[in-house]
Motif scaffolding. Sequence first.
Motif, PDB file in Angstrom:
ATOM      1  N   LYS A  97       0.800  -1.030  -0.021  1.00 18.42           N
ATOM      2  CA  LYS A  97       0.011  -0.181   0.087  1.00 18.42           C
ATOM      3  C   LYS A  97       0.703   1.238   0.218  1.00 18.42           C
ATOM      4  CE  LYS A  97      -4.187   1.992   1.936  1.00 18.42           C
ATOM      5  NZ  LYS A  97      -3.965   3.244   1.652  1.00 18.42           N
ATOM      6  N   TYR A  98       1.138   1.701  -1.207  1.00 23.90           N
ATOM      7  CA  TYR A  98       2.260   2.971  -1.190  1.00 23.90           C
ATOM      8  C   TYR A  98       1.219   3.971  -1.284  1.00 23.90           C
ATOM      9  CZ  TYR A  98       6.115   0.264  -2.698  1.00 23.90           C
ATOM     10  OH  TYR A  98       7.277  -0.562  -2.666  1.00 23.90           O
ATOM     11  N   GLU A  99       1.517   5.194  -0.811  1.00 22.70           N
ATOM     12  CA  GLU A  99       0.757   6.441  -1.053  1.00 22.70           C
ATOM     13  C   GLU A  99       1.704   7.530  -1.276  1.00 22.70           C
ATOM     14  OE1 GLU A  99      -2.587   6.934  -0.261  1.00 22.70           O
ATOM     15  OE2 GLU A  99      -3.058   5.397   0.781  1.00 22.70           O
ATOM     16  N   ILE A 100       1.266   8.552  -1.840  1.00 20.29           N
ATOM     17  CA  ILE A 100       1.915   9.915  -2.187  1.00 20.29           C
ATOM     18  C   ILE A 100       1.826  10.842  -0.763  1.00 20.29           C
ATOM     19  CG2 ILE A 100       2.099  12.158  -3.604  1.00 20.29           C
ATOM     20  CD1 ILE A 100       1.078  10.273  -5.809  1.00 20.29           C
ATOM     21  N   ALA A 101       3.125  10.885  -0.280  1.00 20.02           N
ATOM     22  CA  ALA A 101       3.280  11.801   0.950  1.00 20.02           C
ATOM     23  C   ALA A 101       2.785  12.993   0.662  1.00 20.02           C
ATOM     24  CB  ALA A 101       4.413  11.537   1.615  1.00 20.02           C
ATOM     25  N   THR A 102       1.575  13.427   0.712  1.00 17.12           N
ATOM     26  CA  THR A 102       1.183  14.753   0.323  1.00 17.12           C
ATOM     27  C   THR A 102       1.665  15.765   1.173  1.00 17.12           C
ATOM     28  OG1 THR A 102      -1.072  14.499   1.241  1.00 17.12           O
ATOM     29  CG2 THR A 102      -0.690  14.090  -1.116  1.00 17.12           C
ATOM     30  N   ASP A 103       2.024  15.483   2.423  1.00 16.63           N
ATOM     31  CA  ASP A 103       2.123  16.361   3.519  1.00 16.63           C
ATOM     32  C   ASP A 103       3.575  16.455   3.734  1.00 16.63           C
ATOM     33  OD1 ASP A 103       2.685  13.855   4.588  1.00 16.63           O
ATOM     34  OD2 ASP A 103       1.434  14.279   6.610  1.00 16.63           O
ATOM     35  N   GLU A 104       4.535  15.892   3.025  1.00 26.48           N
ATOM     36  CA  GLU A 104       5.972  16.099   2.942  1.00 26.48           C
ATOM     37  C   GLU A 104       6.413  16.935   1.641  1.00 26.48           C
ATOM     38  OE1 GLU A 104       8.146  12.487   3.692  1.00 26.48           O
ATOM     39  OE2 GLU A 104       6.608  11.708   4.939  1.00 26.48           O
ATOM     40  N   GLY A 146       8.024  17.859  -1.546  1.00 24.54           N
ATOM     41  CA  GLY A 146       8.462  16.824  -2.565  1.00 24.54           C
ATOM     42  C   GLY A 146       7.507  15.522  -2.851  1.00 24.54           C
ATOM     43  N   ASN A 147       6.507  15.388  -1.917  1.00 26.05           N
ATOM     44  CA  ASN A 147       5.368  14.395  -2.182  1.00 26.05           C
ATOM     45  C   ASN A 147       6.089  12.988  -2.553  1.00 26.05           C
ATOM     46  OD1 ASN A 147       3.574  17.017  -3.741  1.00 26.05           O
ATOM     47  ND2 ASN A 147       3.650  16.820  -1.483  1.00 26.05           N
ATOM     48  N   PRO A 148       7.179  12.640  -1.872  1.00 24.67           N
ATOM     49  CA  PRO A 148       7.509  11.338  -2.434  1.00 24.67           C
ATOM     50  C   PRO A 148       6.512  10.100  -2.174  1.00 24.67           C
ATOM     51  CG  PRO A 148       8.244  11.912  -0.042  1.00 24.67           C
ATOM     52  CD  PRO A 148       7.549  12.928  -0.546  1.00 24.67           C
ATOM     53  N   ILE A 149       6.657   8.975  -3.082  1.00 23.80           N
ATOM     54  CA  ILE A 149       5.942   7.651  -2.833  1.00 23.80           C
ATOM     55  C   ILE A 149       6.552   7.056  -1.944  1.00 23.80           C
ATOM     56  CG2 ILE A 149       5.010   5.528  -3.955  1.00 23.80           C
ATOM     57  CD1 ILE A 149       5.094   7.361  -6.690  1.00 23.80           C
ATOM     58  N   LYS A 150       5.681   6.705  -0.755  1.00 24.14           N
ATOM     59  CA  LYS A 150       6.142   5.762   0.269  1.00 24.14           C
ATOM     60  C   LYS A 150       5.053   4.538   0.573  1.00 24.14           C
ATOM     61  CE  LYS A 150       7.950   8.043   3.679  1.00 24.14           C
ATOM     62  NZ  LYS A 150       7.808   9.109   4.769  1.00 24.14           N
ATOM     63  N   GLN A 151       5.561   3.659   1.287  1.00 28.43           N
ATOM     64  CA  GLN A 151       4.778   2.369   1.545  1.00 28.43           C
ATOM     65  C   GLN A 151       4.112   3.081   2.986  1.00 28.43           C
ATOM     66  OE1 GLN A 151       6.498  -1.291   2.050  1.00 28.43           O
ATOM     67  NE2 GLN A 151       4.422  -2.267   2.443  1.00 28.43           N
ATOM     68  N   LYS A 193      -0.910  22.439   6.152  1.00 28.80           N
ATOM     69  CA  LYS A 193       0.176  21.266   6.034  1.00 28.80           C
ATOM     70  C   LYS A 193       0.542  21.220   4.697  1.00 28.80           C
ATOM     71  CE  LYS A 193       1.924  17.440   8.436  1.00 28.80           C
ATOM     72  NZ  LYS A 193       1.498  16.282   9.513  1.00 28.80           N
ATOM     73  N   LEU A 194      -0.712  20.969   3.484  1.00 30.99           N
ATOM     74  CA  LEU A 194      -0.602  20.653   2.532  1.00 30.99           C
ATOM     75  C   LEU A 194      -0.001  21.857   1.668  1.00 30.99           C
ATOM     76  CD1 LEU A 194      -3.732  18.551   1.676  1.00 30.99           C
ATOM     77  CD2 LEU A 194      -1.433  17.774   1.816  1.00 30.99           C
ATOM     78  N   SER A 195      -0.397  23.088   2.267  1.00 31.39           N
ATOM     79  CA  SER A 195       0.062  24.110   1.173  1.00 31.39           C
ATOM     80  C   SER A 195       1.377  24.317   1.247  1.00 31.39           C
ATOM     81  CB  SER A 195      -0.837  25.507   1.975  1.00 31.39           C
ATOM     82  OG  SER A 195      -1.900  25.429   1.712  1.00 31.39           O
ATOM     83  N   LYS A 196       2.087  24.008   2.732  1.00 29.16           N
ATOM     84  CA  LYS A 196       3.461  24.220   2.898  1.00 29.16           C
ATOM     85  C   LYS A 196       4.196  23.230   1.838  1.00 29.16           C
ATOM     86  CE  LYS A 196       3.052  26.407   7.332  1.00 29.16           C
ATOM     87  NZ  LYS A 196       3.024  26.173   8.763  1.00 29.16           N
ATOM     88  N   LEU A 240       1.872  20.052  -2.756  1.00 32.40           N
ATOM     89  CA  LEU A 240       1.322  18.913  -3.675  1.00 32.40           C
ATOM     90  C   LEU A 240       1.880  19.142  -5.025  1.00 32.40           C
ATOM     91  CD1 LEU A 240      -2.350  18.339  -2.902  1.00 32.40           C
ATOM     92  CD2 LEU A 240      -0.605  16.856  -2.874  1.00 32.40           C
ATOM     93  N   LEU A 241       3.109  19.012  -5.190  1.00 28.28           N
ATOM     94  CA  LEU A 241       3.758  19.057  -6.557  1.00 28.28           C
ATOM     95  C   LEU A 241       2.875  18.305  -7.683  1.00 28.28           C
ATOM     96  CD1 LEU A 241       7.597  18.597  -5.344  1.00 28.28           C
ATOM     97  CD2 LEU A 241       6.457  20.695  -5.597  1.00 28.28           C
ATOM     98  N   SER A 242       3.285  19.015  -8.644  1.00 29.24           N
ATOM     99  CA  SER A 242       2.477  18.563  -9.981  1.00 29.24           C
ATOM    100  C   SER A 242       2.963  17.218 -10.340  1.00 29.24           C
ATOM    101  CB  SER A 242       2.731  19.655 -11.113  1.00 29.24           C
ATOM    102  OG  SER A 242       4.166  19.615 -11.385  1.00 29.24           O
ATOM    103  N   LEU A 243       4.066  16.601  -9.817  1.00 29.51           N
ATOM    104  CA  LEU A 243       4.758  15.133 -10.481  1.00 29.51           C
ATOM    105  C   LEU A 243       5.103  15.350 -11.852  1.00 29.51           C
ATOM    106  CD1 LEU A 243       1.882  13.218  -8.372  1.00 29.51           C
ATOM    107  CD2 LEU A 243       4.330  14.155  -7.620  1.00 29.51           C
ATOM    108  N   GLN A 244       5.036  16.567 -12.276  1.00 31.02           N
ATOM    109  CA  GLN A 244       5.463  16.534 -13.871  1.00 31.02           C
ATOM    110  C   GLN A 244       6.676  17.375 -14.041  1.00 31.02           C
ATOM    111  OE1 GLN A 244       3.849  14.871 -16.057  1.00 31.02           O
ATOM    112  NE2 GLN A 244       1.678  14.755 -15.792  1.00 31.02           N
ATOM    113  N   PRO A 245       7.402  17.312 -15.106  1.00 30.18           N
ATOM    114  CA  PRO A 245       8.424  18.167 -15.470  1.00 30.18           C
ATOM    115  C   PRO A 245       7.858  19.516 -15.400  1.00 30.18           C
ATOM    116  CG  PRO A 245       8.454  16.259 -16.937  1.00 30.18           C
ATOM    117  CD  PRO A 245       7.241  16.172 -16.190  1.00 30.18           C
TER     118      PRO A 245
END
Length: 221
Positions: A10-17, A19-24, A202-205, A208-213
């Motif tokens: 169960k991976y999630e996009i860490a929206t509150d970090e 760079g929004n990394p994908i983490k289990q 928290k999300l504003s800071k 929520l990066l676009s995840l796109q170039p």
Amino acid sequence: NIQYACNRKKYEIATDEVGNPIKQDEKKGVLREFKKGDIFFNYGCLPRTWEDPTFIHPDADGCRGDNDPLDVCEIGLKVIKPGDVRPVKILGILCMIDEGEADWKVITIDAEDKWAPYLNNIDDVEQNLPGTLDAIREWFRTYKIPDGKPPNVFGLDEKFMDKSYALEIIKECNHAWKELITGEKERNISHMEEGVKKLVRKLSKSNLLSLQPEDSEPPTF
């Protein structure tokens, strides 16, 4: 384009970090997996979208957004690795209600899949791949039962809505994302409960990066 984030783990996009990394995902220090078993479709999210927890969609049975990017179910033949980004065709959408939150599921097909030329709207899926949509709905209905939770429920009489409806939800969530990353949302929620305001701040800071170039072109749907 969609960003893939899941297999059995169960991976999630860490929206509150930042760079929004994908983490289990973790719960009480334990890495989580789908106890129901493997997902039989590719599961990810649509970049530059946000299901606003301050907004109640009129078709979502009075439920607010789930505070995440829009989820995407891609039904093509190729298994996509977590973290990959793929172009897709939008086909339709399902409104799941998950523990009192609206959790839309966008149905897509990889633009380069061999089925893509034959699938242009949600009815094409049932005609060409009968049973696929019912199986997706039942997977989401039951996947939390092994964790001791009740089945999930669905809005809109459990119907998969068509492409035009899905595009309206996507545009709505893209607009919400823009309000979030520009800070406009945070400036306009003084009337909301403190718990919701903390989520938005928290999300504003983390942005929520676009995840796109980076580019100057707006997303197209």
